[in-house]
Design an enzyme around this catalytic site. Sequence first.
Site, PDB file in Angstrom:
ATOM      1  CE  LYS A   1      -1.153   5.728   7.660  1.00 28.14           C
ATOM      2  NZ  LYS A   1      -0.773   4.983   6.479  1.00 28.14           N
TER       3      LYS A   1
ATOM      4  CG  ASP B   1       5.504   3.572   2.065  1.00 30.21           C
ATOM      5  OD1 ASP B   1       5.483   4.242   3.126  1.00 30.21           O
ATOM      6  OD2 ASP B   1       4.521   3.468   1.310  1.00 30.21           O
TER       7      ASP B   1
ATOM      8  CG  PHE C   1      -1.866   1.245   1.135  1.00 30.27           C
ATOM      9  CD1 PHE C   1      -2.982   1.221   0.315  1.00 30.27           C
ATOM     10  CD2 PHE C   1      -1.585   2.408   1.826  1.00 30.27           C
ATOM     11  CE1 PHE C   1      -3.820   2.329   0.200  1.00 30.27           C
ATOM     12  CE2 PHE C   1      -2.404   3.528   1.712  1.00 30.27           C
ATOM     13  CZ  PHE C   1      -3.521   3.476   0.904  1.00 30.27           C
TER      14      PHE C   1
HETATM   15  C1  LIG Z   1      -0.994   5.299   5.063  1.00 28.62           C
HETATM   16  C2  LIG Z   1       0.076   4.879   4.131  1.00 28.62           C
HETATM   17  C3  LIG Z   1       0.334   5.596   2.951  1.00 28.62           C
HETATM   18  C4  LIG Z   1      -0.525   6.745   2.481  1.00 28.62           C
HETATM   19  O1  LIG Z   1      -0.467   7.839   3.333  1.00 28.62           O
HETATM   20  P1  LIG Z   1      -1.516   9.056   3.155  1.00 28.62           P
HETATM   21  O2  LIG Z   1      -1.052  10.064   4.159  1.00 28.62           O
HETATM   22  O3  LIG Z   1      -2.879   8.499   3.432  1.00 28.62           O
HETATM   23  O4  LIG Z   1      -1.408   9.531   1.765  1.00 28.62           O
HETATM   24  C5  LIG Z   1       1.403   5.196   2.179  1.00 28.62           C
HETATM   25  N1  LIG Z   1       2.163   4.160   2.529  1.00 28.62           N
HETATM   26  C6  LIG Z   1       1.946   3.436   3.648  1.00 28.62           C
HETATM   27  C7  LIG Z   1       2.845   2.296   3.993  1.00 28.62           C
HETATM   28  C8  LIG Z   1       0.889   3.770   4.486  1.00 28.62           C
HETATM   29  O5  LIG Z   1       0.642   3.035   5.574  1.00 28.62           O
END
Ligand SMILES: *Cc1c(COP(=O)(O)O)cnc(C)c1O
Length: 402
Positions: A248, A218, A131
């Site tokens: 986050k 990520d 994701f």
């Molecule tokens: C939540 C998340 C995203 C996206 O972040 P947003 O602030 O909602 O755009 C991308 N990568 C990972 C691993 C995430 O958990």
Amino acid sequence: MTKSSTAVMPTYGRLDIAFTKGEGVWLTDSDGKKYLDALSGIAVCNLGHAHPAIAKAIAEQASTLIHTSNIYQIPLQIELAEKLTELSGMEQVFFCNSGAEANETAIKIARKYGHSKGIDKPVIIVMDASFHGRTMATLTATGNPKVHAGFEPLVPGFVRVPYNDLDALRMAIGHWPEAVAVMVEPVQGEGGVKIPDTDYLAGVRDLCTQRQLLMMLDEVQTGIGRTGTWFAFQQSDDVVPDVMMLAKGLGNGMPIGACLASGLATDVLQPGNHGSTFGGNPLACRAALTVLETIESEHVLDNVSSLTHDIVNGFHDALAGQEEVKTIRSSGFMFGIELTIPCTELVQQALEKGILINVTADKIVRLLPPLIMTKDEANTMVSLVSNLVIEFLASKAVKSVA
Ligand SMILES: *Cc1c(COP(=O)(O)O)cnc(C)c1O
């Protein structure tokens, strides 16, 4: 109970509940009922709700200076960049406002890096069940057909391999001479709290180094202490990524994202190549700096390390003998309890019991509690969630016999 309004675009499957106040790991709903928040707004409020130091910093900064522009120097942005590079061992930071934007920045770095090597159509290798966000490029990078559906044509230049499979990655790198980068999560969060083998990240690092590909981690969910170290990669020896994406937990709820670069990724983006109106403004940077200072001054990483085993052991004890519990796993304060049957209705049942949880990938109870949780609160979480799962499985067992 607070119902939804047709004035809001129906992009989320929302529960009929609204919270009006928070304190530490606790939330209060509009009827005055209290809940233990075992989700932290999906790994965002790592220091809990209404943390006094964060609240004070934001209020002070709001009454001093919220926004200027990246046309000018922003001292708080410089201070935050220096702090993040010091903590990560990386070299440079670009600030934005979300995880998707941090990943977009990484994708632009990868493409520009490819062009600088004479590769006209650079390819980024991404993972199954990943994701990375909801913008066009990041949804393309995301390994979930539901996220793609209806938004084709997707962005070109991505190929996908299975997660936690170094042989598959090696083959893909061999197969694609245009490959410029590997984009991967240290632990797959939305994908179901999938924790790779301990040598996986080091293996990805080696493969990237051999072929001069950018290793792009990520850490939007895993970063800022979630897994017990500042960044998850710090638990693998000799691994520093070329690019790391954060968001986050960085602002504890104040929107801020960051894309860090080092090694081959340093200085790839030059003046005019990228930008953001809000990115790195004084208010967001002050909040993030205070988050980092508070994690240090309150020894939050030690708290995560010391409570993780208690929580995992607590679940093992309480759920022992439950045949429908397949695995209990954790990387620091990312907990996954995988059942053998779908269990999305647990989210609503948990609310009735006064606790906020999440179910991901249909069968996995996911907990992302605030990192400041006390031992007592951790015990409460373990018993509430264990009882919930046991009652749920008992109700299913009765039904399947009948
Ligand atoms: C939540 C998340 C995203 C996206 O972040 P947003 O602030 O909602 O755009 C991308 N990568 C990972 C691993 C995430 O958990």
